[in-house]
Design a protein around this motif. Structure first.
Motif, PDB file in Angstrom:
ATOM      1  N   GLN A 189       0.823  -1.209   0.000  1.00  0.00           N
ATOM      2  CA  GLN A 189       0.000   0.000   0.000  1.00  0.00           C
ATOM      3  C   GLN A 189       0.860   1.263   0.000  1.00  0.00           C
ATOM      4  N   ARG A 190       1.970   1.216   0.716  1.00  0.00           N
ATOM      5  CA  ARG A 190       2.851   2.383   0.744  1.00  0.00           C
ATOM      6  C   ARG A 190       3.504   2.622  -0.621  1.00  0.00           C
ATOM      7  N   ILE A 191       3.903   1.520  -1.281  1.00  0.00           N
ATOM      8  CA  ILE A 191       4.482   1.648  -2.627  1.00  0.00           C
ATOM      9  C   ILE A 191       3.434   2.169  -3.604  1.00  0.00           C
ATOM     10  N   ASP A 192       2.208   1.668  -3.466  1.00  0.00           N
ATOM     11  CA  ASP A 192       1.126   2.150  -4.332  1.00  0.00           C
ATOM     12  C   ASP A 192       0.860   3.634  -4.106  1.00  0.00           C
ATOM     13  N   LEU A 193       0.960   4.080  -2.868  1.00  0.00           N
ATOM     14  CA  LEU A 193       0.781   5.500  -2.560  1.00  0.00           C
ATOM     15  C   LEU A 193       1.879   6.326  -3.226  1.00  0.00           C
ATOM     16  N   LYS A 396      -3.560   2.798  19.125  1.00  0.00           N
ATOM     17  CA  LYS A 396      -4.926   3.160  18.756  1.00  0.00           C
ATOM     18  C   LYS A 396      -5.122   4.673  18.841  1.00  0.00           C
ATOM     19  N   LEU A 397      -4.632   5.270  19.915  1.00  0.00           N
ATOM     20  CA  LEU A 397      -4.724   6.724  20.073  1.00  0.00           C
ATOM     21  C   LEU A 397      -3.837   7.441  19.069  1.00  0.00           C
ATOM     22  N   GLN A 398      -2.659   6.861  18.813  1.00  0.00           N
ATOM     23  CA  GLN A 398      -1.734   7.455  17.845  1.00  0.00           C
ATOM     24  C   GLN A 398      -2.356   7.491  16.457  1.00  0.00           C
ATOM     25  N   LEU A 399      -3.019   6.408  16.065  1.00  0.00           N
ATOM     26  CA  LEU A 399      -3.645   6.354  14.748  1.00  0.00           C
ATOM     27  C   LEU A 399      -4.760   7.389  14.621  1.00  0.00           C
ATOM     28  N   GLN A 400      -5.534   7.558  15.674  1.00  0.00           N
ATOM     29  CA  GLN A 400      -6.602   8.557  15.651  1.00  0.00           C
ATOM     30  C   GLN A 400      -6.031   9.961  15.448  1.00  0.00           C
ATOM     31  N   ALA A 401      -4.929  10.273  16.138  1.00  0.00           N
ATOM     32  CA  ALA A 401      -4.296  11.585  15.983  1.00  0.00           C
ATOM     33  C   ALA A 401      -3.723  11.758  14.575  1.00  0.00           C
ATOM     34  N   GLN A 402      -3.130  10.695  14.036  1.00  0.00           N
ATOM     35  CA  GLN A 402      -2.555  10.779  12.691  1.00  0.00           C
ATOM     36  C   GLN A 402      -3.639  10.976  11.632  1.00  0.00           C
ATOM     37  N   GLN A 403      -4.785  10.369  11.833  1.00  0.00           N
ATOM     38  CA  GLN A 403      -5.889  10.549  10.883  1.00  0.00           C
ATOM     39  C   GLN A 403      -6.390  11.997  10.891  1.00  0.00           C
ATOM     40  N   THR A 439       3.621  12.548   3.929  1.00  0.00           N
ATOM     41  CA  THR A 439       4.191  11.998   5.164  1.00  0.00           C
ATOM     42  C   THR A 439       3.095  11.511   6.105  1.00  0.00           C
ATOM     43  N   SER A 440       2.005  12.245   6.192  1.00  0.00           N
ATOM     44  CA  SER A 440       0.889  11.836   7.049  1.00  0.00           C
ATOM     45  C   SER A 440       0.275  10.527   6.575  1.00  0.00           C
ATOM     46  N   GLN A 441       0.102  10.396   5.259  1.00  0.00           N
ATOM     47  CA  GLN A 441      -0.454   9.155   4.718  1.00  0.00           C
ATOM     48  C   GLN A 441       0.471   7.961   4.973  1.00  0.00           C
ATOM     49  N   GLN A 442       1.773   8.173   4.773  1.00  0.00           N
ATOM     50  CA  GLN A 442       2.736   7.105   5.014  1.00  0.00           C
ATOM     51  C   GLN A 442       2.794   6.724   6.499  1.00  0.00           C
ATOM     52  N   SER A 443       2.672   7.714   7.357  1.00  0.00           N
ATOM     53  CA  SER A 443       2.706   7.460   8.806  1.00  0.00           C
ATOM     54  C   SER A 443       1.512   6.628   9.258  1.00  0.00           C
ATOM     55  N   ILE A 444       0.352   6.913   8.676  1.00  0.00           N
ATOM     56  CA  ILE A 444      -0.846   6.128   9.017  1.00  0.00           C
ATOM     57  C   ILE A 444      -0.659   4.667   8.628  1.00  0.00           C
ATOM     58  N   LEU A 445      -0.132   4.432   7.426  1.00  0.00           N
ATOM     59  CA  LEU A 445       0.103   3.053   6.993  1.00  0.00           C
ATOM     60  C   LEU A 445       1.139   2.361   7.879  1.00  0.00           C
ATOM     61  N   THR A 447       1.786   3.002  11.010  1.00  0.00           N
ATOM     62  CA  THR A 447       1.153   2.726  12.305  1.00  0.00           C
ATOM     63  C   THR A 447       0.237   1.514  12.213  1.00  0.00           C
ATOM     64  N   GLN A 448      -0.486   1.387  11.105  1.00  0.00           N
ATOM     65  CA  GLN A 448      -1.333   0.215  10.921  1.00  0.00           C
ATOM     66  C   GLN A 448      -0.498  -1.060  10.860  1.00  0.00           C
ATOM     67  N   SER A 449       0.665  -0.980  10.234  1.00  0.00           N
ATOM     68  CA  SER A 449       1.574  -2.123  10.200  1.00  0.00           C
ATOM     69  C   SER A 449       2.029  -2.494  11.613  1.00  0.00           C
ATOM     70  N   THR A 450       2.371  -1.488  12.388  1.00  0.00           N
ATOM     71  CA  THR A 450       2.804  -1.728  13.766  1.00  0.00           C
ATOM     72  C   THR A 450       1.669  -2.317  14.601  1.00  0.00           C
ATOM     73  N   GLN A 451       0.452  -1.848  14.376  1.00  0.00           N
ATOM     74  CA  GLN A 451      -0.706  -2.403  15.077  1.00  0.00           C
ATOM     75  C   GLN A 451      -0.870  -3.895  14.796  1.00  0.00           C
ATOM     76  N   LEU A 452      -0.786  -4.249  13.539  1.00  0.00           N
ATOM     77  CA  LEU A 452      -0.942  -5.652  13.158  1.00  0.00           C
ATOM     78  C   LEU A 452       0.156  -6.516  13.772  1.00  0.00           C
ATOM     79  N   GLN A 453       1.375  -6.055  13.690  1.00  0.00           N
ATOM     80  CA  GLN A 453       2.483  -6.849  14.229  1.00  0.00           C
ATOM     81  C   GLN A 453       2.416  -6.917  15.752  1.00  0.00           C
ATOM     82  N   ASN A 454       1.969  -5.862  16.387  1.00  0.00           N
ATOM     83  CA  ASN A 454       1.835  -5.891  17.841  1.00  0.00           C
ATOM     84  C   ASN A 454       0.729  -6.844  18.274  1.00  0.00           C
TER      85      ASN A 454
END
Length: 470
Positions: A189-193, A396-403, A439-445, A447-454
């Protein structure tokens, strides 16, 4: 008749063993630890005792990804690290059978035929004689002090620990595959972006190049746009080789050569982050195989102490044989040619200059080492759960702020583009806001990756999921 007498001899030996057998050395007890009643990061998470034999199930199915499901099913079959632990467990199980056989008598059959010549005899027929012998013997080392029984128990504990190591290696390979898979999908998704962003930047560069030729804009506007384009292209290449490495890692985890494995890109795949429940059953942490393996090694070390202590005491062996010997084969099994023996032997070390004492001290020290290792494993497990829980809430809170930040940067980029089109500002402002939005779009992706791995790390920390059905 010969068989019956051997059985009678063994029947005499068994009561002797039953009356004299005892156990020396400490009785094993699971090491005790003072543990909190719940995890600090989330109420309702209880601490209990190991129960690693409970089924973990296909925990990865919680992510609702058919491709991941197919890959995970190949780990247990094809992963070579898992195959090594399978072989180690088979070796440990064989040792149990081998040590258990030492508790019983060893029965042997010894037939023999000899032909001899007497040099002093005048007749050639008298000089040659034949001798036929057939015997069945039994020998048995009595386990007076429990040495052999403790050896069996030690090997049993080691085998169960090896089995838990196998489960832990399988769980580790499965979790590594899941984390690699999610990292790869987010990179798609990041490469597609970046591909989309690069196409936009290329469009800007073409428009600005025409305007510069016409003398409408300054060259700095064009070079600024080109800088943004080349920077995005470089970032895409950086992500491309990272994706290739994750793809190679997944290939190895399922037992394939990287050159023969390909995972097609899926840029529109919806990745599901499972919601961590507010309360869970207390027995989840009990299923961790590394805790079970560590505890079983404590049990094995305890048995080793008893084996070493048994070295202070004498050993007793009994033997019995029954057979027949004759110069004529036809008379070999007649009553007149029968022979038998029944004996006992004992051995006791009188002086070994402290060798056995050193073995006992070493065994006790090894036991203390395994106890400390077991307690540390439990503490590490507790920390892993706490860390993952805290990280889950924070992400979860970090993703909300990034959005929210993305919404703001998108609106800023829109405003600055309109102002630039009206000639109110130069292109540098547009480039800055576009870079911030990207940068904001890449950061959201990310964070989602980190969420999944966590979430995978939390599942592993709990021994394979947060539902009892898993």
């Amino acid at each position: 008749m010969l068989k019956n007498k051997i059985i009678q001899s063994l029947c005499v030996l068994f009561p002797i063993y039953a009356l004299t057998g005892c156990m020396v050395g400490p009785i094993y007890q699971t090491p005790k630890m003072t543990m909190p009643t719940q995890f600090k990061a989330l109420a309702g998470w209880k601490v209990a005792e190991p129960k690693d034999t409970e089924a973990r199930g296909a925990w990865w199915e919680v992510y609702q990804d058919p491709i991941l499901n197919q890959l995970e099913q190949q780990v247990q079959i094809s992963n070579q690290n898992v195959a090594q632990y399978v072989a180690k467990y088979q070796q440990a199980a064989a040792l149990v059978s081998s040590s258990r056989s030492g508790l019983f008598p060893t029965v042997t059959a010894t037939p023999s035929v000899t032909r001899a010549e007497k040099a002093s005899s005048s007749s050639s027929s008298d000089r040659v004689s034949n001798s036929y012998t057939a015997s069945i013997g039994a020998s048995w080392e009595l386990d007076l002090w429990g040495k052999l029984r403790r050896q069996v128990d030690e090997n049993k504990a080691s085998a169960v620990a090896s089995q838990a190591d196998l489960a832990n290696a399988t769980l580790s390979a499965q979790s590594t595959l899941a984390q690699s898979y999610f990292a790869l999908r987010i990179l798609d998704q990041r490469i597609d972006l970046y591909d989309y962003t690069i196409s936009i930047y290329e469009k800007y560069c073409r428009i600005l190049a025409e305007k510069y030729k016409e003398g409408i804009i300054a060259k700095s506007d064009l070079t600024q746009a080109e800088q943004s384009l080349y920077s995005a292209q470089a970032s895409k290449q950086d992500l491309s080789w990272q994706r290739a490495q994750y793809e190679h890692a997944i290939a190895v985890l399922i037992g394939k050569a990287p050159a023969t494995f390909d995972l097609a890109k899926q840029v529109h795949l919806k990745l599901y982050v499972p919601e961590v429940p507010h309360t869970v059953p207390s027995e989840l942490l009990e299923r961790r195989p590394d805790i079970a393996a560590s505890e079983r090694r404590v049990a094995a070390a305890n048995e080793a102490i008893g084996i070493a202590i048994a070295g202070y005491f004498p050993s007793l062996s009994l033997s019995s044989s029954m057979g027949s010997s004759s110069s004529h084969f036809s008379q070999l099994f007649s009553a007149s040619t029968a022979i038998w023996s029944l004996g006992a032997s004992a051995s006791q070390t009188l002086f070994d200059f402290g060798a056995n004492k050193a073995k006992v001290v070493s065994s006790r020290a090894a036991y203390d080492e395994t106890v400390a290792s077991y307690k540390q494993t439990v503490l590490d497990a507790m920390q892993a759960v706490e860390d993952s829980l805290v990280k889950s809430s924070s992400l979860k809170l970090q993703l909300q702020a990034q959005q929210k930040a993305l919404q703001a940067s998108t609106e800023s980029a829109r405003i600055y583009r309109n102002q630039y089109d009206e000639g109110l500002i130069d292109y540098a402002n547009v480039a800055t806001t576009e870079a911030t939005r990207l940068t904001s779009q890449q950061s959201i992706l990310q964070t989602q990756s980190t969420q999944l791995q966590n979430s995978v790390a939390l599942i592993v920390a709990l021994g394979g999921g947060w539902h009892t059905a898993q």
